[in-house]
Design an enzyme around this catalytic site. Sequence first.
Site, PDB file in Angstrom:
ATOM      1  N   ASP A  12       0.822  -1.231   0.000  1.00 44.43           N
ATOM      2  CA  ASP A  12       0.000   0.000   0.000  1.00 44.43           C
ATOM      3  C   ASP A  12       0.847   1.267   0.000  1.00 44.43           C
ATOM      4  OD1 ASP A  12      -2.359  -1.616   0.314  1.00 44.43           O
ATOM      5  OD2 ASP A  12      -1.841  -1.802   2.434  1.00 44.43           O
ATOM      6  N   GLY A  14       1.715   3.004  -2.549  1.00 49.09           N
ATOM      7  CA  GLY A  14       1.386   3.930  -3.656  1.00 49.09           C
ATOM      8  C   GLY A  14       2.044   3.480  -4.951  1.00 49.09           C
ATOM      9  N   LYS A  15       2.275   2.168  -5.067  1.00 43.16           N
ATOM     10  CA  LYS A  15       2.945   1.635  -6.273  1.00 43.16           C
ATOM     11  C   LYS A  15       2.137   1.937  -7.528  1.00 43.16           C
ATOM     12  CE  LYS A  15       3.112  -2.462  -4.470  1.00 43.16           C
ATOM     13  NZ  LYS A  15       2.741  -2.147  -3.086  1.00 43.16           N
ATOM     14  N   LYS A  17       0.450   4.496  -8.520  1.00 44.28           N
ATOM     15  CA  LYS A  17       0.750   5.790  -9.147  1.00 44.28           C
ATOM     16  C   LYS A  17       2.105   5.746  -9.878  1.00 44.28           C
ATOM     17  CE  LYS A  17       1.908  10.541  -8.164  1.00 44.28           C
ATOM     18  NZ  LYS A  17       1.699  11.768  -7.424  1.00 44.28           N
ATOM     19  N   GLY A  39      -3.970  -4.505  -6.045  1.00 46.97           N
ATOM     20  CA  GLY A  39      -5.102  -3.711  -6.526  1.00 46.97           C
ATOM     21  C   GLY A  39      -4.724  -2.291  -6.857  1.00 46.97           C
ATOM     22  N   HIS A  40      -5.049  -1.878  -8.071  1.00 47.14           N
ATOM     23  CA  HIS A  40      -4.842  -0.491  -8.466  1.00 47.14           C
ATOM     24  C   HIS A  40      -6.169   0.057  -8.945  1.00 47.14           C
ATOM     25  CE1 HIS A  40      -0.688  -1.226  -8.114  1.00 47.14           C
ATOM     26  NE2 HIS A  40      -0.496  -1.776  -9.283  1.00 47.14           N
ATOM     27  N   GLN A 226       2.410  -6.034  -3.457  1.00 49.75           N
ATOM     28  CA  GLN A 226       2.656  -6.140  -2.008  1.00 49.75           C
ATOM     29  C   GLN A 226       3.961  -5.422  -1.630  1.00 49.75           C
ATOM     30  OE1 GLN A 226       1.880  -9.570  -3.546  1.00 49.75           O
ATOM     31  NE2 GLN A 226      -0.215  -8.893  -3.459  1.00 49.75           N
ATOM     32  N   THR A 241       2.885 -12.613   2.638  1.00 52.73           N
ATOM     33  CA  THR A 241       2.142 -13.144   1.507  1.00 52.73           C
ATOM     34  C   THR A 241       2.890 -14.386   1.018  1.00 52.73           C
ATOM     35  OG1 THR A 241       0.986 -12.445  -0.508  1.00 52.73           O
ATOM     36  CG2 THR A 241       3.285 -11.734  -0.291  1.00 52.73           C
ATOM     37  N   ARG A 310      -5.954   0.538   8.202  1.00 51.75           N
ATOM     38  CA  ARG A 310      -4.537   0.162   8.202  1.00 51.75           C
ATOM     39  C   ARG A 310      -3.916   0.668   9.497  1.00 51.75           C
ATOM     40  NH1 ARG A 310      -3.995   2.189   2.097  1.00 51.75           N
ATOM     41  NH2 ARG A 310      -4.947   0.380   1.136  1.00 51.75           N
ATOM     42  N   LYS A 336       3.254  10.120  -0.589  1.00 51.01           N
ATOM     43  CA  LYS A 336       2.329  10.599   0.435  1.00 51.01           C
ATOM     44  C   LYS A 336       2.963  11.609   1.396  1.00 51.01           C
ATOM     45  CE  LYS A 336      -1.447   7.500   0.414  1.00 51.01           C
ATOM     46  NZ  LYS A 336      -2.425   6.792   1.199  1.00 51.01           N
TER      47      LYS A 336
HETATM   48  P1  GDP Z   1      -0.215   0.056  -3.806  1.00 57.69           P
HETATM   49  O1  GDP Z   1      -0.905  -0.995  -3.024  1.00 57.69           O
HETATM   50  O2  GDP Z   1       1.189   0.268  -3.381  1.00 57.69           O
HETATM   51  O3  GDP Z   1      -0.360  -0.105  -5.293  1.00 57.69           O
HETATM   52  O4  GDP Z   1      -0.903   1.402  -3.411  1.00 57.69           O
HETATM   53  P2  GDP Z   1      -2.059   2.120  -4.176  1.00 57.69           P
HETATM   54  O5  GDP Z   1      -1.668   2.370  -5.583  1.00 57.69           O
HETATM   55  O6  GDP Z   1      -3.326   1.401  -3.903  1.00 57.69           O
HETATM   56  O7  GDP Z   1      -2.020   3.545  -3.453  1.00 57.69           O
HETATM   57  C1  GDP Z   1      -2.685   3.787  -2.284  1.00 57.69           C
HETATM   58  C2  GDP Z   1      -3.475   5.059  -2.376  1.00 57.69           C
HETATM   59  O8  GDP Z   1      -2.630   6.182  -2.197  1.00 57.69           O
HETATM   60  C3  GDP Z   1      -4.207   5.306  -3.682  1.00 57.69           C
HETATM   61  O9  GDP Z   1      -5.520   5.687  -3.377  1.00 57.69           O
HETATM   62  C4  GDP Z   1      -3.441   6.450  -4.328  1.00 57.69           C
HETATM   63  O10 GDP Z   1      -4.273   7.293  -5.116  1.00 57.69           O
HETATM   64  C5  GDP Z   1      -2.943   7.196  -3.124  1.00 57.69           C
HETATM   65  N1  GDP Z   1      -1.700   7.962  -3.327  1.00 57.69           N
HETATM   66  C6  GDP Z   1      -0.610   7.632  -4.060  1.00 57.69           C
HETATM   67  N2  GDP Z   1       0.346   8.566  -3.927  1.00 57.69           N
HETATM   68  C7  GDP Z   1      -0.152   9.528  -3.093  1.00 57.69           C
HETATM   69  C8  GDP Z   1       0.379  10.745  -2.548  1.00 57.69           C
HETATM   70  O11 GDP Z   1       1.510  11.116  -2.790  1.00 57.69           O
HETATM   71  N3  GDP Z   1      -0.427  11.425  -1.702  1.00 57.69           N
HETATM   72  C9  GDP Z   1      -1.679  11.028  -1.373  1.00 57.69           C
HETATM   73  N4  GDP Z   1      -2.386  11.778  -0.535  1.00 57.69           N
HETATM   74  N5  GDP Z   1      -2.202   9.888  -1.859  1.00 57.69           N
HETATM   75  C10 GDP Z   1      -1.453   9.138  -2.710  1.00 57.69           C
END
Ligand code: GDP
Length: 436
Positions: A12, A14-15, A17, A39-40, A226, A241, A310, A336
């Site tokens: 989680d 932010g992969k 993005k 999940g994306h 993950q 996992t 979380r 983030k």
């Molecule tokens: P993954 O499990 O690593 O692929 O994480 P996700 O892609 O599901 O990202 C988790 C959430 O964080 C998503 O809803 C993204 O839109 C959000 N997100 C990604 N980068 C940023 C950021 O820099 N700031 C904020 N506030 N949210 C972010």
Amino acid sequence: MNVVIVGAQWGDEGKGKVVDLYSSRAEVIVRYQGGNNAGHTLVVNGKKTVLHLIPSGILHPDKLCLISNGVVFDPENFFTEIESLVASGGLHGKPSDRVKVSDRAHVILPYHRALDRMREDRAGAGKLGTTVRGIGPAYEDKVSRRGIRVGDLLRPESLKTKLERAIEEKNVLFERHSPENRVSLDEVYAFCLKIGEKLAPYVTDVHSNLYEAVDQKRPILFEGAQGTLLDVDHGTYPFVTSSSTIMGGALTGTGLGATGFGETIGIMKAYTTRVGSGPFPSEIEDTDPALAEKIRTIGKEFGATTGRKRRIGWLDLVAMRYAAEVNGFSGLALMKVDVLNGFDELQVVTAYEVDGKTTTRFSADAETLARVKPVLKTVAGWPDYDASKVRSVLDLPRSLQDYIRLIEDGVGAPVVLLSTGPGREETLVIRDPFGG
Ligand code: GDP
């Protein structure tokens, strides 16, 4: 240059993005481990599409997306995603020209999901908190040589014998604990034949596709799912996992040799989160639940599919350093950062105290890790600032620059990307790992 993306923490990070951003720089995008437990969330033409299995590079019209041998492949989920992408107009061209699946990827069948659910239901407090999508049981079958591979679905003559072997022991378990899930060989065989027919145009030898791409110097993006601390070998076992989430998973998960790889980018948040059970040294839930709640709310730290809260912790440099060691990060994407805007001060874990000794070594042994007390360093927070005016690191508030330096020194890798919001434009690219 080929680039591997790896979650540096507990997932989680932010992969999604970063994968989306880097996909525009690659020509081939590969998923190399895990399954549809990732999940994306993507928004295409105003319609939300959630991709669990197909690389999100699929939304770029000219990219080839590959699902390699390291993945456990749920064909039903795969076709649901294809259909939803076609319906939303997000998939250009013939689907089977755009996405290919390795003949060696192991298939998740309905009995894997049933087994996963049965185990979680029976585990009580010992629940692992799996996604009950059959990922673990499919990997077990792979290792115990009872797995059904994608290629097997195309060979009806030998498939039935393989299925018979695969379900024999499962039926003993189902008989005892959940007789309603008993598997009928004929039914599952018919199901596999149907799936095989539909899947045939997608099946390929991913290993060869990748060698070809390397030969033609077409840039490849390896999309991890993950996070490092959930790796089956190097994570906090058993709260992990069932796949190799680290960079090494990209080698075994694709069959591409070491020379085919270039950069490995670790994706990390400016703080830490963890879902489900297991030790979490930098957790702030016990010491300051209100603060944990604040970060959770601002950062929207709730499970995308389950809505589960979380757990929240400070940035942990001991764990991050370990992640850099096992993966060999050449760069870090710091995500983030905006969630921590406006805090007067922050804490960072710089060492652990365990059994009366101070250490900077991370023990992935869950029982040792559970005894760890974090050594915290207080650092200045950064004020709210206008990220849209930032062109380089030097435009960032001084205390944020210091925070970045603390990470780079502590982890031993440079921050190459800074993310200050979910949007594409809310990104500061410090160095592009694809070059140029
Ligand atoms: P993954 O499990 O690593 O692929 O994480 P996700 O892609 O599901 O990202 C988790 C959430 O964080 C998503 O809803 C993204 O839109 C959000 N997100 C990604 N980068 C940023 C950021 O820099 N700031 C904020 N506030 N949210 C972010």
